[in-house]
Design a protein around this motif. Structure first.
Motif, mmCIF file in Angstrom:
data_model
loop_
_atom_site.group_PDB
_atom_site.id
_atom_site.type_symbol
_atom_site.label_atom_id
_atom_site.label_comp_id
_atom_site.label_asym_id
_atom_site.label_seq_id
_atom_site.Cartn_x
_atom_site.Cartn_y
_atom_site.Cartn_z
ATOM 1 N N UNK A 19 24.037 -49.957 -40.096
ATOM 2 C CA UNK A 19 23.696 -50.566 -41.378
ATOM 3 C C UNK A 19 24.924 -51.006 -42.168
ATOM 4 N N UNK A 20 26.061 -50.382 -41.900
ATOM 5 C CA UNK A 20 27.261 -50.716 -42.662
ATOM 6 C C UNK A 20 27.832 -52.072 -42.258
ATOM 7 N N UNK A 21 27.570 -52.489 -41.015
ATOM 8 C CA UNK A 21 28.059 -53.778 -40.561
ATOM 9 C C UNK A 21 29.558 -53.787 -40.325
ATOM 10 N N UNK A 22 30.071 -54.957 -40.010
ATOM 11 C CA UNK A 22 31.493 -55.101 -39.693
ATOM 12 C C UNK A 22 31.936 -56.503 -40.079
ATOM 13 N N UNK A 65 28.847 -58.685 -41.159
ATOM 14 C CA UNK A 65 27.857 -59.066 -40.157
ATOM 15 C C UNK A 65 27.088 -57.826 -39.699
ATOM 16 N N UNK A 66 25.770 -57.986 -39.543
ATOM 17 C CA UNK A 66 24.901 -56.894 -39.113
ATOM 18 C C UNK A 66 24.070 -57.359 -37.917
ATOM 19 N N UNK A 67 23.811 -56.456 -37.000
ATOM 20 C CA UNK A 67 22.850 -56.696 -35.927
ATOM 21 C C UNK A 67 21.556 -56.022 -36.352
ATOM 22 N N UNK A 107 28.302 -41.513 -46.673
ATOM 23 C CA UNK A 107 28.070 -42.659 -45.799
ATOM 24 C C UNK A 107 27.919 -42.191 -44.359
ATOM 25 N N UNK A 108 27.385 -43.063 -43.522
ATOM 26 C CA UNK A 108 27.216 -42.717 -42.113
ATOM 27 C C UNK A 108 28.570 -42.499 -41.445
ATOM 28 N N UNK A 141 35.529 -50.801 -48.831
ATOM 29 C CA UNK A 141 35.484 -51.954 -47.936
ATOM 30 C C UNK A 141 34.167 -51.965 -47.165
ATOM 31 N N UNK A 142 33.471 -53.088 -47.193
ATOM 32 C CA UNK A 142 32.211 -53.212 -46.485
ATOM 33 C C UNK A 142 31.010 -52.711 -47.256
ATOM 34 N N UNK A 143 31.243 -52.080 -48.423
ATOM 35 C CA UNK A 143 30.150 -51.548 -49.243
ATOM 36 C C UNK A 143 29.162 -50.728 -48.402
ATOM 37 N N UNK A 144 29.631 -49.661 -47.736
ATOM 38 C CA UNK A 144 28.739 -48.874 -46.877
ATOM 39 C C UNK A 144 27.625 -48.199 -47.667
ATOM 40 N N UNK A 145 26.495 -48.003 -47.011
ATOM 41 C CA UNK A 145 25.338 -47.376 -47.639
ATOM 42 C C UNK A 145 25.592 -45.890 -47.849
#
Length: 201
Positions: A19-22, A65-67, A107-108, A141-145
């Motif tokens: 969910x955090x993406x890259x 970017x997220x999958x 965060x995860x 950075x990346x605004x993680x959940x």
């Protein structure tokens, strides 16, 4: 490194980032390629997903970017979550829940730093069981959940507040999760003995 291998690695990074993406800079640094090359391959992957009969897609939010799954399939995912659980949660899910309960908001990535392993499946299991919830995003950075326990968590374990969790020893090491996990299992382990013998994360 051949372009096909780079493409496969980037696809794997998108999956592993959850969910955090890259972002492009992270991809470029990890694989040691030019940012322009990373952008080109991301665009190729997006095209591949959009023009083939696959259940995943690449979503971009700002520079992240997220999958993710395709929205048109959402009804099927809801049905999956509605299937009665006839299994008990795995050790991984229980450890992750203990970490979240004691370290929230977290965060995860921070969970994984403590556990030393990927926590994607454990987090998804806990979300599906409504034991944890998203609390917002961390100013990083990346605004993680950020994750925390839910009201259902309190109800499930017969708690009125998080203050009723077993207290950690004064000597608790903030870099380890063994103490909170052990205390959590000692107090609540029997709550997870659901029907069925198979464990799931």
């Amino acid at each position: 490194m051949e372009i096909g291998e780079v493409k496969a690695i980037i696809e794997g990074l998108l999956f592993a980032s959850g969910d955090e993406g890259i972002n492009i800079k992270q991809i470029s640094k990890i694989i040691e390629i030019q940012e322009s090359t990373a952008i080109h391959i991301i665009e190729e992957l997006k095209y591949d997903y959009e023009h083939s009969n696959r259940g995943m897609m690449i979503m971009q939010s700002h520079d992240i970017f997220h999958l993710t799954t395709k929205p048109e399939h959402s009804n099927y995912f809801k049905k999956l979550l509605d299937i009665p659980k006839q299994t008990r949660m795995s050790q991984a899910a229980l450890e992750t829940l203990a970490i979240i309960a004691y370290r929230q908001p977290i965060t995860k990535t921070e969970m994984e730093e403590i556990r030393g392993v990927n926590s994607d499946r454990a987090v998804q299991t806990l979300l599906a069981r409504s034991l944890i919830e998203e609390l917002g995003r961390k100013d990083a950075v990346g605004k993680p959940i950020l994750f925390g326990t839910s009201k259902d968590f309190l109800t499930y374990f017969g708690l009125t507040s998080l203050e009723e969790l077993p207290a950690l020893p004064d000597t608790a090491n903030t870099e380890e999760m063994t103490q909170e996990a052990d205390l959590f299992f000692e107090r609540f382990g029997d709550e997870f003995e659901l029907s069925g013998n198979q464990e799931v994360e």
